[in-house]
Design an enzyme around this catalytic site. Structure first.
Site, short mmCIF file in Angstrom:
data_model
loop_
_atom_site.label_atom_id
_atom_site.label_comp_id
_atom_site.label_asym_id
_atom_site.label_seq_id
_atom_site.Cartn_x
_atom_site.Cartn_y
_atom_site.Cartn_z
N ASP A 95 -8.92 9.46 0.12
CA ASP A 95 -8.89 9.37 -1.34
C ASP A 95 -10.07 10.10 -1.98
O ASP A 95 -9.98 10.57 -3.11
CB ASP A 95 -8.87 7.92 -1.81
CG ASP A 95 -7.46 7.38 -1.83
OD1 ASP A 95 -6.54 8.15 -2.15
OD2 ASP A 95 -7.26 6.20 -1.49
N GLY A 106 -8.74 18.70 15.29
CA GLY A 106 -8.23 17.69 16.21
C GLY A 106 -9.24 17.36 17.30
O GLY A 106 -10.29 18.00 17.41
N GLY A 135 -4.55 5.87 -5.04
CA GLY A 135 -5.56 6.94 -5.07
C GLY A 135 -5.21 8.01 -6.09
O GLY A 135 -6.08 8.50 -6.81
N GLN A 175 -11.26 26.81 18.14
CA GLN A 175 -11.63 26.67 19.55
C GLN A 175 -10.44 27.04 20.44
O GLN A 175 -10.58 27.68 21.48
CB GLN A 175 -12.11 25.24 19.80
CG GLN A 175 -13.35 24.90 18.97
CD GLN A 175 -13.80 23.45 19.07
OE1 GLN A 175 -13.14 22.62 19.69
NE2 GLN A 175 -14.93 23.14 18.45
N CYS A 186 -11.24 24.66 12.80
CA CYS A 186 -12.09 23.89 13.71
C CYS A 186 -11.52 23.90 15.13
O CYS A 186 -11.69 24.85 15.87
CB CYS A 186 -12.31 22.48 13.14
SG CYS A 186 -13.79 21.72 13.82
N GLU A 206 -12.01 2.54 -7.12
CA GLU A 206 -10.75 2.16 -6.50
C GLU A 206 -11.03 1.16 -5.38
O GLU A 206 -11.83 1.41 -4.48
CB GLU A 206 -10.06 3.41 -5.93
CG GLU A 206 -8.71 3.07 -5.31
CD GLU A 206 -8.08 4.23 -4.55
OE1 GLU A 206 -8.49 5.39 -4.75
OE2 GLU A 206 -7.18 3.95 -3.74
N SER A 248 0.85 -1.20 0.00
CA SER A 248 0.00 0.00 0.00
C SER A 248 0.89 1.25 0.00
O SER A 248 2.10 1.16 0.17
CB SER A 248 -0.90 0.00 1.23
OG SER A 248 -0.10 0.18 2.38
N HIS A 269 -14.28 23.52 8.04
CA HIS A 269 -13.03 23.05 7.43
C HIS A 269 -12.92 23.52 5.98
O HIS A 269 -13.30 22.78 5.06
CB HIS A 269 -12.98 21.51 7.45
CG HIS A 269 -12.85 20.93 8.81
ND1 HIS A 269 -11.63 20.66 9.38
CD2 HIS A 269 -13.79 20.58 9.71
CE1 HIS A 269 -11.82 20.15 10.59
NE2 HIS A 269 -13.13 20.09 10.82
N GLU A 323 -10.48 23.57 4.14
CA GLU A 323 -9.53 22.73 3.37
C GLU A 323 -10.25 21.68 2.52
O GLU A 323 -9.73 21.25 1.49
CB GLU A 323 -8.52 22.05 4.30
CG GLU A 323 -9.04 20.98 5.25
CD GLU A 323 -9.52 21.52 6.59
OE1 GLU A 323 -9.89 22.71 6.66
OE2 GLU A 323 -9.55 20.75 7.57
N PRO A 371 7.98 -8.76 -7.83
CA PRO A 371 6.79 -8.49 -7.02
C PRO A 371 5.56 -8.17 -7.88
O PRO A 371 4.44 -8.58 -7.56
CB PRO A 371 7.20 -7.29 -6.17
CG PRO A 371 8.68 -7.33 -6.12
CD PRO A 371 9.13 -7.92 -7.43
N1 GLN Z 1 -12.85 18.35 18.82
C1 GLN Z 1 -13.51 19.51 18.37
C2 GLN Z 1 -15.02 19.31 18.28
O1 GLN Z 1 -15.49 18.22 18.25
C3 GLN Z 1 -12.97 19.96 17.02
C4 GLN Z 1 -13.25 19.00 15.91
C5 GLN Z 1 -12.39 19.21 14.70
O2 GLN Z 1 -11.36 19.87 14.76
N2 GLN Z 1 -12.77 18.62 13.60
O3 GLN Z 1 -15.76 20.26 18.24
#
Ligand code: GLN
Length: 546
Positions: free
Chosen positions: A77, A365, A24, A396, A392, A147, A19, A523, A525, A196
């Protein structure tokens, strides 16, 4: 007049040897070259996991959880497909073993099999096939790239291969197999080894499938001898062995494939009348990559980087790509560094290294590990006027930092980290409380596309240049409304809110206070594409350029 039924074609992309060699990217790039011939292309990822979606998987293990418009939590992916094909996909384009079994079992409970004995074969492959066909129809695709996760020979993906085999039998002229293999050059041997790949091709044969095309990934270009060897032993013609050496940027892969006329080979095999090639803007974009000379140094401060002795950045792939897209657009060559926030908790002096970067990103996170380090980072960026983009969790953190160090409140935290904190400036979304009490964790966050109303005369408005925007979300916690007034009085600007005004979506410092200090609850991104960069990343990159 009876409308002519579209002949839908399917390209299965499977992996051999190991892998992580770019299956992808190969699938996405094949999609892009077929699209450049004027066909409507969509993509599907099938993941062998029992998990119903990727939302419950640890990013260190599985990489980023990519979120779609409809809120589906999927494999990274899917992000590659969206970026390369410039389309928005939905939950029909993603399936896991768990998802397939779940629907077969539900159908059985609802007597949909009309009393039949429901068996792994054929009912699981049939369910897989029906999902593939449904997605292709939904996207009205001429060509659907499927895929198959994992590597041939693994126990886990055998039912997906069985589905592919059954489809080929049913539609021999409409199904094509691409085997992405790895051709190593062991340093002690000093020679490119094809064995391989030969084994991978035979393993695929043992599942009843013959590869039509072999994409041979390697450090270097394949020479003629190896090409012939692979062609002969894997029963493909020489033109169908495609050399895929390491390239400087993944976005060059489609053009590289075309050096070998891959789209022609594919279209011929699928009996599709080739239209004139038009790479258009894609070529412009890759030219920008080549012409970008001036460096921009961006650091991503996270915690999902280390895996044993190795550093992996997969957990933040969309953030990395979004930084690249906007940098290239602005003629800049991004140099991205990964910084582990935990080190700042041990030694605050190390924060000084942040001055070496043009901009800092604190991405999404969960949980407490490394959070204090990230809060120090937000404070350091704010006080030292280093451009800061929070995503996100990163938003916070910016709010917690502000409450601690500007409002000077004691015992400030997010309810996620410290349930009994005196000042929970980040608190659980009301609708989420019940879900957590019931241990309803899977696919239950605030997920997917929601509207945000952007206030005029803010950095955010300068970036978007419109009042109503739509962005993808994935969170359970939000800014606690109790503290908004206090925070605003202390200079923090909530520049974007949910249309009902209840949820804080964007926070920033005014331009006269800081060159760029902005964070989003959503997000951005996930919506950045090479051919349509994201306004927030554009603004971040522009304001980070010295
Ligand atoms: N842990 C935070 C929440 O649940 C932020 C989530 C994240 O960064 N995607 O709100």
């Amino acid at each position: 007049m009876v409308e002519k039924k579209k002949k839908r074609k399917y390209i299965f992309v499977v992996g051999g040897v190991m892998s992580g060699v770019g299956k992808g990217i190969t699938a996405s790039s094949i999609g892009r070259i077929i699209k450049s011939r004027g066909f409507c292309v969509t993509a599907i990822k099938v993941d062998p996991y029992i998990n119903v979606d990727a939302g419950t998987m640890n990013p260190t293990e599985h990489g980023e959880v990519f979120v779609l418009d409809d809120g589906d939590e999927t494999d990274q992916d899917m992000g590659n497909y969206e970026r390369f094909l410039d389309v928005s996909l939905s939950r029909e384009n993603y399936m896991t073993t768990g998802r397939v079994y779940q629907s077969v079992i539900n159908k059985e409970r609802n007597l949909k099999y009309k009393g039949k004995c429901v068996e792994v074969v054929p009912h699981i492959p049939l369910e897989i096939i029906s999902r593939i066909e449904k997605a292709s129809k939904k996207d009205d695709a001429d060509v659907t790239i499927v895929e198959v996760g994992g590597t041939v020979g693994e126990y886990q993906n055998i039912l997906f291969l069985e589905a592919a085999r059954m489809m080929k039998i049913k539609k021999p002229n409409d199904v094509l197999f691409v085997l992405v293999s790895y051709v190593p050059i062991p340093s002690k041997v000093g020679e490119m080894k094809t064995k391989p790949t030969q084994y991978a091709s035979r393993t695929l044969n043992s599942a009843g499938i013959q590869a039509d095309i072999i994409v041979a990934r390697s450090e270097r270009e394949l020479d003629d001898i190896r090409k012939e060897k692979i062609a002969r032993s894997c029963s493909v013609d020489k033109n169908s062995v495609i050399s895929a050496p390491d390239v400087e940027s993944i976005y060059h892969v489609p053009l590289n494939f075309e050096k070998y006329g891959l789209s022609n080979t594919i279209l011929k095999k699928l009996d599709l009348r080739a239209k004139k090639k038009d790479f258009g803007k894609w070529e412009e974009f890759t030219n920008n990559i080549e012409n970008a000379k001036k460096e921009i140094k961006i650091a991503i401060v996270g915690k999902y980087f280390s895996s044993g002795d190795f550093v992996l950045s997969d957990a933040y792939i969309s953030v990395i790509e979004a930084i690249k897209h906007s940098s290239f657009k602005n003629g800049l060559k991004p140099k991205i560094a990964w910084l582990n926030s935990e080190k700042y908790e041990i030694d605050k002096e190390m924060l000084k290294e942040l001055k070496n970067y043009d901009g800092i990103v604190v991405p999404g996170g969960f949980g407490t590990r490394g959070i204090e380090g990230k809060i120090f980072v937000a404070q350091y960026c704010r006080e030292n006027k280093i451009p800061y983009l929070g995503l996100c969790y990163g938003m916070q953190i910016a709010v917690i930092e502000y409450a601690r160090n500007v409002l000077k409140l004691q015992d400030v935290h997010s309810a996620e980290m410290k349930e009994d904190a005196k000042y929970k400036v980040i608190d659980i979304l009301p609708e989420q409380k019940k879900k957590l009490e019931n241990k309803d964790y899977g696919g239950s966050m605030r997920l997917g596309l929601f509207e945000t109303k952007v206030n005029k005369e803010t950095q955010a408005y300068n970036a978007y240049k419109k009042e109503i925007i739509k962005e993808r979300h994935r969170h359970r916690y939000e800014v606690n409304p109790e503290y908004i007034e206090q925070l605003e009085e202390a200079g923090l600007v909530f520049s974007g809110k949910s249309p009902d005004g209840k949820l804080m979506e964007i926070v920033e410092l005014p331009k006269n206070k800081h060159p760029f200090y902005l964070a989003t609850q959503f997000h951005p991104e996930f919506l950045s594409r090479p051919l349509s960069t994201h306004p927030i990343f554009d603004a971040f990159i522009k304001n980070s350029t010295k």
